[in-house]
Design a protein around this motif. Structure first.
Motif, short mmCIF file in Angstrom:
data_model
loop_
_atom_site.label_atom_id
_atom_site.label_comp_id
_atom_site.label_asym_id
_atom_site.label_seq_id
_atom_site.Cartn_x
_atom_site.Cartn_y
_atom_site.Cartn_z
N GLN A 46 0.85 -1.18 0.00
CA GLN A 46 0.00 0.00 0.00
C GLN A 46 0.89 1.23 0.00
OE1 GLN A 46 -2.37 -0.42 3.49
NE2 GLN A 46 -3.47 -2.19 2.72
N GLU A 47 0.35 2.33 -0.48
CA GLU A 47 1.13 3.57 -0.54
C GLU A 47 1.34 4.11 0.87
OE1 GLU A 47 3.44 6.05 -2.56
OE2 GLU A 47 2.26 4.45 -3.46
N GLN A 62 9.58 0.09 3.31
CA GLN A 62 9.14 0.65 2.04
C GLN A 62 10.03 0.16 0.91
OE1 GLN A 62 6.48 2.47 1.43
NE2 GLN A 62 6.88 3.11 -0.65
N GLN A 66 8.79 -2.28 -2.13
CA GLN A 66 8.92 -1.85 -3.52
C GLN A 66 9.80 -2.81 -4.31
OE1 GLN A 66 7.18 0.57 -4.92
NE2 GLN A 66 6.25 1.09 -2.98
N GLU A 74 12.04 3.16 -6.88
CA GLU A 74 11.49 3.55 -5.57
C GLU A 74 12.20 2.80 -4.44
OE1 GLU A 74 9.67 2.55 -8.13
OE2 GLU A 74 8.27 4.15 -8.63
#
Length: 192
Positions: A46-47, A62, A66, A74
């Motif tokens: 999820q963002e 994160q 990614q 990212e």
């Protein structure tokens, strides 16, 4: 009366200190809970909103999330942010995230190097392999005894050496021996 008044002030002081400590602990608990929610969201693809005060564990998660989605740009940005805020900033790495972030970044570059070599893009493969070697060197600078980084650094060195040149042949080094051992001091001469 004077003694009773002193006891009241003492009780009031102790109560106010207890309230202050409880508020401080509540703020710490809230920050940890917020970071845990962000880590869970990052690993669930999820963002996650990244701000300058985002925790290092959140940035690392994160990057990992990614990388699993093959969003290499990212992921590498998140790993570089971890490095810049830990070892790259002041040389300190209390959680060991600097070495692990550089190790993961090296793995990203190594995967991209192998993929480029399989598609016969030798220049990109060589560039990515060199970037992987540099990331592994950084990881070893942050944690000299980090065995996975030592192993992958050696693998990246072999990858660069074995990549074909533009003529279609593997690069040859006249000083290379058929049985190449590690060039790093302290590296064991064999595996169990």
């Amino acid at each position: 009366m004077s003694r009773l008044r002193k006891l009241r002030w003492l009780a009031l002081t102790v109560a106010s200190c207890a309230v202050g400590v409880a508020v401080w602990q509540g703020m710490i608990w809230y920050d940890h809970a917020r970071d845990q929610r962000r880590i869970t969201a990052a690993l669930a693809h999820q963002e996650v909103a990244i701000t300058p005060d985002t925790g290092l564990q959140v940035l690392f998660a994160q990057g990992y999330g990614q990388a699993r989605l093959r969003r290499y740009r990212e992921a590498s940005a998140a790993y570089r942010a971890v490095w810049n805020r830990t070892y790259g900033a002041d040389g300190r790495d209390p959680d060991g995230l600097a070495a692990r972030s550089r190790y993961n970044l090296g793995n990203l570059y190594a995967r991209r190097s192998v993929a480029a070599a399989e598609s016969y893009d030798i220049d990109s493969a060589r560039t990515m392999a060199e970037l992987a070697k540099q990331a592994y060197r950084d990881a070893l600078r942050a944690a000299p005894d980090y065995w996975p980084a030592k192993h992958n650094f050696e693998a990246a060195q072999r990858l660069v050496r074995d990549l074909p040149t533009h003529d279609g042949e593997a690069s040859t080094d006249p000083e290379a021996k058929p049985d190449v051992w590690s060039q790093m001091p302290g590296f064991p001469r064999g595996l169990p």
